[in-house]
Design a protein around this motif. Structure first.
Motif, PDB file in Angstrom:
ATOM      1  N   GLU A   1     -20.152  41.590  -8.353  1.00 20.13           N
ATOM      2  CA  GLU A   1     -19.698  40.333  -7.747  1.00 20.13           C
ATOM      3  C   GLU A   1     -20.819  39.303  -7.721  1.00 20.13           C
ATOM      4  O   GLU A   1     -20.604  38.134  -8.052  1.00 20.13           O
ATOM      5  N   LEU A   2     -22.029  39.731  -7.354  1.00 20.10           N
ATOM      6  CA  LEU A   2     -23.167  38.813  -7.320  1.00 20.10           C
ATOM      7  C   LEU A   2     -23.469  38.265  -8.715  1.00 20.10           C
ATOM      8  O   LEU A   2     -23.715  37.071  -8.877  1.00 20.10           O
ATOM      9  N   ASN A   3     -23.426  39.115  -9.721  1.00 22.30           N
ATOM     10  CA  ASN A   3     -23.683  38.660 -11.087  1.00 22.30           C
ATOM     11  C   ASN A   3     -22.605  37.683 -11.551  1.00 22.30           C
ATOM     12  O   ASN A   3     -22.909  36.669 -12.186  1.00 22.30           O
ATOM     13  N   SER A   4     -21.352  37.957 -11.228  1.00 18.87           N
ATOM     14  CA  SER A   4     -20.261  37.047 -11.603  1.00 18.87           C
ATOM     15  C   SER A   4     -20.409  35.698 -10.912  1.00 18.87           C
ATOM     16  O   SER A   4     -20.217  34.646 -11.536  1.00 18.87           O
ATOM     17  N   LEU A   5     -20.748  35.710  -9.630  1.00 16.41           N
ATOM     18  CA  LEU A   5     -20.943  34.456  -8.901  1.00 16.41           C
ATOM     19  C   LEU A   5     -22.124  33.663  -9.456  1.00 16.41           C
ATOM     20  O   LEU A   5     -22.075  32.438  -9.543  1.00 16.41           O
ATOM     21  N   LYS A   6     -23.187  34.370  -9.854  1.00 15.97           N
ATOM     22  CA  LYS A   6     -24.335  33.691 -10.460  1.00 15.97           C
ATOM     23  C   LYS A   6     -23.913  32.997 -11.752  1.00 15.97           C
ATOM     24  O   LYS A   6     -24.259  31.839 -11.992  1.00 15.97           O
ATOM     25  N   ASN A   7     -23.121  33.699 -12.575  1.00 18.17           N
ATOM     26  CA  ASN A   7     -22.645  33.109 -13.829  1.00 18.17           C
ATOM     27  C   ASN A   7     -21.722  31.914 -13.570  1.00 18.17           C
ATOM     28  O   ASN A   7     -21.817  30.891 -14.254  1.00 18.17           O
ATOM     29  N   LEU A   8     -20.837  32.034 -12.598  1.00 18.09           N
ATOM     30  CA  LEU A   8     -19.946  30.918 -12.266  1.00 18.09           C
ATOM     31  C   LEU A   8     -20.711  29.721 -11.726  1.00 18.09           C
ATOM     32  O   LEU A   8     -20.346  28.571 -11.983  1.00 18.09           O
ATOM     33  N   THR A   9     -21.793  29.974 -10.979  1.00 23.61           N
ATOM     34  CA  THR A   9     -22.625  28.879 -10.486  1.00 23.61           C
ATOM     35  C   THR A   9     -23.274  28.138 -11.643  1.00 23.61           C
ATOM     36  O   THR A   9     -23.295  26.905 -11.673  1.00 23.61           O
ATOM     37  N   LEU A  10     -23.785  28.885 -12.620  1.00 27.34           N
ATOM     38  CA  LEU A  10     -24.390  28.239 -13.786  1.00 27.34           C
ATOM     39  C   LEU A  10     -23.364  27.446 -14.592  1.00 27.34           C
ATOM     40  O   LEU A  10     -23.633  26.318 -15.010  1.00 27.34           O
ATOM     41  N   ILE A  11     -22.195  28.021 -14.782  1.00 27.93           N
ATOM     42  CA  ILE A  11     -21.133  27.323 -15.529  1.00 27.93           C
ATOM     43  C   ILE A  11     -20.714  26.055 -14.787  1.00 27.93           C
ATOM     44  O   ILE A  11     -20.541  24.995 -15.400  1.00 27.93           O
ATOM     45  N   SER A  12     -20.561  26.151 -13.474  1.00 26.14           N
ATOM     46  CA  SER A  12     -20.140  24.963 -12.713  1.00 26.14           C
ATOM     47  C   SER A  12     -21.225  23.893 -12.712  1.00 26.14           C
ATOM     48  O   SER A  12     -20.924  22.701 -12.711  1.00 26.14           O
ATOM     49  N   PHE A  13     -22.497  24.299 -12.736  1.00 22.59           N
ATOM     50  CA  PHE A  13     -23.573  23.311 -12.820  1.00 22.59           C
ATOM     51  C   PHE A  13     -23.498  22.540 -14.136  1.00 22.59           C
ATOM     52  O   PHE A  13     -23.590  21.317 -14.165  1.00 22.59           O
ATOM     53  N   PHE A  14     -23.322  23.270 -15.242  1.00 25.63           N
ATOM     54  CA  PHE A  14     -23.235  22.595 -16.535  1.00 25.63           C
ATOM     55  C   PHE A  14     -21.959  21.766 -16.643  1.00 25.63           C
ATOM     56  O   PHE A  14     -21.955  20.701 -17.255  1.00 25.63           O
ATOM     57  N   GLY A  15     -20.881  22.232 -16.021  1.00 29.00           N
ATOM     58  CA  GLY A  15     -19.659  21.432 -15.983  1.00 29.00           C
ATOM     59  C   GLY A  15     -19.858  20.146 -15.200  1.00 29.00           C
ATOM     60  O   GLY A  15     -19.407  19.076 -15.621  1.00 29.00           O
ATOM     61  N   PHE A  16     -20.558  20.245 -14.075  1.00 29.43           N
ATOM     62  CA  PHE A  16     -20.866  19.061 -13.273  1.00 29.43           C
ATOM     63  C   PHE A  16     -21.735  18.085 -14.070  1.00 29.43           C
ATOM     64  O   PHE A  16     -21.487  16.877 -14.072  1.00 29.43           O
ATOM     65  N   ALA A  17     -22.736  18.605 -14.770  1.00 25.33           N
ATOM     66  CA  ALA A  17     -23.603  17.738 -15.575  1.00 25.33           C
ATOM     67  C   ALA A  17     -22.810  17.068 -16.694  1.00 25.33           C
ATOM     68  O   ALA A  17     -22.966  15.872 -16.953  1.00 25.33           O
ATOM     69  N   PHE A  18     -21.936  17.819 -17.344  1.00 25.50           N
ATOM     70  CA  PHE A  18     -21.124  17.275 -18.415  1.00 25.50           C
ATOM     71  C   PHE A  18     -20.204  16.163 -17.899  1.00 25.50           C
ATOM     72  O   PHE A  18     -20.096  15.093 -18.488  1.00 25.50           O
ATOM     73  N   LEU A  19     -19.549  16.417 -16.772  1.00 26.27           N
ATOM     74  CA  LEU A  19     -18.674  15.400 -16.187  1.00 26.27           C
ATOM     75  C   LEU A  19     -19.449  14.152 -15.774  1.00 26.27           C
ATOM     76  O   LEU A  19     -18.961  13.024 -15.915  1.00 26.27           O
ATOM     77  N   GLY A  20     -20.648  14.358 -15.272  1.00 25.66           N
ATOM     78  CA  GLY A  20     -21.476  13.214 -14.899  1.00 25.66           C
ATOM     79  C   GLY A  20     -21.861  12.367 -16.095  1.00 25.66           C
ATOM     80  O   GLY A  20     -21.793  11.133 -16.055  1.00 25.66           O
ATOM     81  N   ILE A  21     -22.232  13.030 -17.190  1.00 22.92           N
ATOM     82  CA  ILE A  21     -22.599  12.296 -18.409  1.00 22.92           C
ATOM     83  C   ILE A  21     -21.405  11.544 -18.966  1.00 22.92           C
ATOM     84  O   ILE A  21     -21.509  10.373 -19.339  1.00 22.92           O
ATOM     85  N   ILE A  22     -20.258  12.201 -19.011  1.00 22.53           N
ATOM     86  CA  ILE A  22     -19.044  11.543 -19.524  1.00 22.53           C
ATOM     87  C   ILE A  22     -18.679  10.349 -18.648  1.00 22.53           C
ATOM     88  O   ILE A  22     -18.300   9.287 -19.150  1.00 22.53           O
ATOM     89  N   SER A  23     -18.769  10.492 -17.326  1.00 23.43           N
ATOM     90  CA  SER A  23     -18.428   9.398 -16.418  1.00 23.43           C
ATOM     91  C   SER A  23     -19.361   8.206 -16.615  1.00 23.43           C
ATOM     92  O   SER A  23     -18.919   7.058 -16.580  1.00 23.43           O
ATOM     93  N   VAL A  24     -20.642   8.477 -16.837  1.00 20.08           N
ATOM     94  CA  VAL A  24     -21.591   7.381 -17.044  1.00 20.08           C
ATOM     95  C   VAL A  24     -21.322   6.698 -18.374  1.00 20.08           C
ATOM     96  O   VAL A  24     -21.373   5.470 -18.482  1.00 20.08           O
ATOM     97  N   ILE A  25     -20.996   7.470 -19.402  1.00 18.02           N
ATOM     98  CA  ILE A  25     -20.714   6.894 -20.713  1.00 18.02           C
ATOM     99  C   ILE A  25     -19.454   6.011 -20.661  1.00 18.02           C
ATOM    100  O   ILE A  25     -19.418   4.951 -21.264  1.00 18.02           O
ATOM    101  N   LEU A  26     -18.448   6.450 -19.919  1.00 19.00           N
ATOM    102  CA  LEU A  26     -17.179   5.726 -19.877  1.00 19.00           C
ATOM    103  C   LEU A  26     -17.222   4.473 -18.995  1.00 19.00           C
ATOM    104  O   LEU A  26     -16.303   3.663 -19.072  1.00 19.00           O
ATOM    105  N   THR A  27     -18.229   4.317 -18.172  1.00 18.36           N
ATOM    106  CA  THR A  27     -18.272   3.141 -17.307  1.00 18.36           C
ATOM    107  C   THR A  27     -19.056   2.002 -17.913  1.00 18.36           C
ATOM    108  O   THR A  27     -19.766   2.070 -18.801  1.00 18.36           O
TER     109      THR A  27
END
Length: 107
Positions: A81-107
């Motif tokens: 469970e700890l390993n899965s949560l660690k992986n999901l945290t990393l994925i969500s961080f990169f998803g957040f970064a990707f969404l932030g970059i896309i939002s800045v590009i689109l504005t």
């Protein structure tokens, strides 16, 4: 403001998985220190005072989780469970970064 709604959801997702990983790590760390000190010493996992509180080294715990899982079946699910949560945290961080970059590009 409408363009930044995905970023807000990205922050919420990243925060959620960060909190769940932190909570799971602290519960598992306390359990391991109370019940499995000999096993951790034998496996070479560092545990000691971190800011005055005894905690297991997170990176040692992740890297040696297979050795601990084979030795003690009771903690295998918590380590998975700890390993899965660690992986999901990393994925969500990169998803957040990707969404932030896309939002800045689109504005």
């Amino acid at each position: 403001m409408r363009d930044y709604i995905p970023v807000i959801f990205g922050i919420i997702g990243f925060g959620r998985f960060t909190y769940l990983t932190w909570k799971s790590y602290h519960e598992l760390s306390d359990n391991l220190i109370l019940n499995y000190k000999k096993l951790m010493t034998k496996s070479g996992i560092d545990f000691g005072p971190r800011a005055g509180i005894y905690r297991v080294n997170f990176f040692d715990l992740i890297s040696e989780r297979k050795k601990l899982s084979q030795s003690e079946k009771k903690i295998e699910n918590k380590l998975t469970e700890l390993n899965s949560l660690k992986n999901l945290t990393l994925i969500s961080f990169f998803g957040f970064a990707f969404l932030g970059i896309i939002s800045v590009i689109l504005t």
